[in-house]
Write an enzyme that holds these catalytic residues in place. Structure first.
Site, PDB file in Angstrom:
ATOM      1  N   GLU A   1      -5.324  -5.113  10.591  1.00  0.00           N
ATOM      2  CA  GLU A   1      -4.301  -4.094  10.799  1.00  0.00           C
ATOM      3  C   GLU A   1      -4.577  -3.354  12.112  1.00  0.00           C
ATOM      4  OE1 GLU A   1      -2.259  -2.783   6.965  1.00  0.00           O
ATOM      5  OE2 GLU A   1      -4.064  -1.584   7.123  1.00  0.00           O
TER       6      GLU A   1
ATOM      7  N   SER B   1       3.605  -2.302  10.311  1.00  0.00           N
ATOM      8  CA  SER B   1       5.056  -2.326  10.544  1.00  0.00           C
ATOM      9  C   SER B   1       5.718  -3.655  10.152  1.00  0.00           C
ATOM     10  CB  SER B   1       5.374  -1.970  12.003  1.00  0.00           C
ATOM     11  OG  SER B   1       4.952  -0.645  12.274  1.00  0.00           O
TER      12      SER B   1
ATOM     13  N   ASN C   1       0.871  -1.179   0.000  1.00  0.00           N
ATOM     14  CA  ASN C   1       0.000   0.000   0.000  1.00  0.00           C
ATOM     15  C   ASN C   1       0.907   1.228   0.000  1.00  0.00           C
ATOM     16  OD1 ASN C   1      -1.846   2.014   0.447  1.00  0.00           O
ATOM     17  ND2 ASN C   1      -2.259   1.472   2.582  1.00  0.00           N
TER      18      ASN C   1
ATOM     19  N   GLU D   1      -6.757   4.662   7.911  1.00  0.00           N
ATOM     20  CA  GLU D   1      -6.566   6.094   7.655  1.00  0.00           C
ATOM     21  C   GLU D   1      -7.824   6.699   7.035  1.00  0.00           C
ATOM     22  OE1 GLU D   1      -2.882   5.677   5.528  1.00  0.00           O
ATOM     23  OE2 GLU D   1      -1.886   5.139   7.395  1.00  0.00           O
TER      24      GLU D   1
ATOM     25  N   HIS E   1      -9.455   1.187   4.927  1.00  0.00           N
ATOM     26  CA  HIS E   1      -8.170   1.342   5.614  1.00  0.00           C
ATOM     27  C   HIS E   1      -8.366   2.269   6.815  1.00  0.00           C
ATOM     28  CE1 HIS E   1      -4.036   2.557   6.439  1.00  0.00           C
ATOM     29  NE2 HIS E   1      -3.673   1.450   5.810  1.00  0.00           N
TER      30      HIS E   1
ATOM     31  N   LYS F   1       0.110   4.300  -0.330  1.00  0.00           N
ATOM     32  CA  LYS F   1      -0.543   5.508   0.210  1.00  0.00           C
ATOM     33  C   LYS F   1      -0.294   6.700  -0.722  1.00  0.00           C
ATOM     34  CE  LYS F   1       0.242   3.530   4.710  1.00  0.00           C
ATOM     35  NZ  LYS F   1       0.135   3.706   6.139  1.00  0.00           N
TER      36      LYS F   1
ATOM     37  N   GLY G   1       2.737   1.996  10.815  1.00  0.00           N
ATOM     38  CA  GLY G   1       3.743   3.055  10.703  1.00  0.00           C
ATOM     39  C   GLY G   1       4.449   3.407  11.996  1.00  0.00           C
TER      40      GLY G   1
END
Ligand code: PEP
Length: 270
Positions: free
Chosen positions: A186, A230, A8, A104, A102, A10, A192
């Site tokens: 996730e 991660s 991904n 985000e 996702h 992003k 991250g």
């Protein structure tokens, strides 16, 4: 079951030339690799909307598949929805999959199950596969609420299947859910951050997700459940060792061809 290794990207990288370099590097690595990684695990990349076309041009005759990071909830095809991109447009461009939900997007665009359901249905109606992301926040993890959060997030799969069955015949639905549905677990706190749950923890959560899915439809016992958060070359082999982890969704480490390939290699030998 073949493992999935999905990058991904992003909102990265910033230029078309940088994205082309990344794909060229990836293709060079796949052809020079000792093991035929792309044949042994299913690799996929999800560039930004703007970069889908140049990436598609480069990977169209390879085994690497192409995903979008999002799709509009407002229509499956076309209409007066300024700024949006539909599942039909993406399919027409050669895109095969869409990441949906996702964390985000859940965080910055308040995406909830009602909206995600529309996205799932639009993808299915246009033959786009879906990678549905679920996962708890750090506060929810600390409170011991992971399972409760997952139950709520996975409820959209049940409604999705019910509505699919009213639109398609049983064989078409079985075919879709057997080949075009992936769940990505996730934990938000691992994305991250460099913090990762232990393989045992992820294995247990994937077992829980699989149990939930089976209640909706027995065929979902086969649904690939991948882990994201991660993942790096130095921890990929640990995740690959678990039977319950059918691949990974990779953010930061997917932006370098070498680290993405090292992760794929860990899953190719699975
Ligand atoms: C992601 O955003 O889906 C992700 C897994 O990111 P990272 O690998 O950078 O944690």
């Amino acid at each position: 079951m073949k493992s999935w290794v999905i990058g991904n990207w992003k909102l990265n990288p910033a230029t078309v030339s940088a994205v082309e370099t990344l794909v060229d590097d990836l293709l060079a690595q796949t052809t020079s690799s000792q093991t035929d990684v792309a044949a042994q695990c299913q690799m996929m990349v999800a560039p930004s909307l703007l970069h889908l076309s140049p990436v598609q041009q480069k990977i169209k005759d390879t085994q690497i598949q192409l995903a979008t990071q999002d799709v509009t909830a407002l229509t499956a095809v076309s209409g007066a929805y300024t700024g949006d991109v539909s599942a039909a447009q993406l399919k027409d461009l050669g895109v095969q999959w869409s990441i949906i939900g996702h964390s985000e997007r859940r965080q910055y665009y308040q995406e909830d199950n009602e909206l995600l359901l529309q996205k799932l249905l639009h993808c299915a109606s246009q033959g786009l596969g879906v990678i549905l992301c679920v996962g708890e926040s750090e506060a929810e993890f600390d409170a011991g609420d992971t399972e409760q959060v997952l139950v709520e997030q996975l409820a959209v799969v049940k409604t999705f299947l019910q509505q699919l069955l009213s639109q398609l015949n049983t064989e078409e639905v079985d075919n879709y859910i057997s080949n075009q549905l992936i769940i990505a677990y996730e934990p938000v706190w691992a994305i991250g951050t460099g913090k990762v749950p232990s393989v045992d923890e992820v294995t247990a959560v994937h077992g829980f997700i699989r149990q939930q899915l089976q209640v909706f439809n027995a065929k979902l016992v086969q649904t690939p459940i991948i882990y994201g958060g991660s993942v790096k070359p130095d921890n990929a082999a640990n995740f690959a060792a678990s039977e319950q982890i059918n691949g990974v969704l990779v953010g930061g480490a997917a932006l370098q061809a070498q680290s993405f390939m090292e992760i794929a290699q860990a899953f190719a030998v699975k």
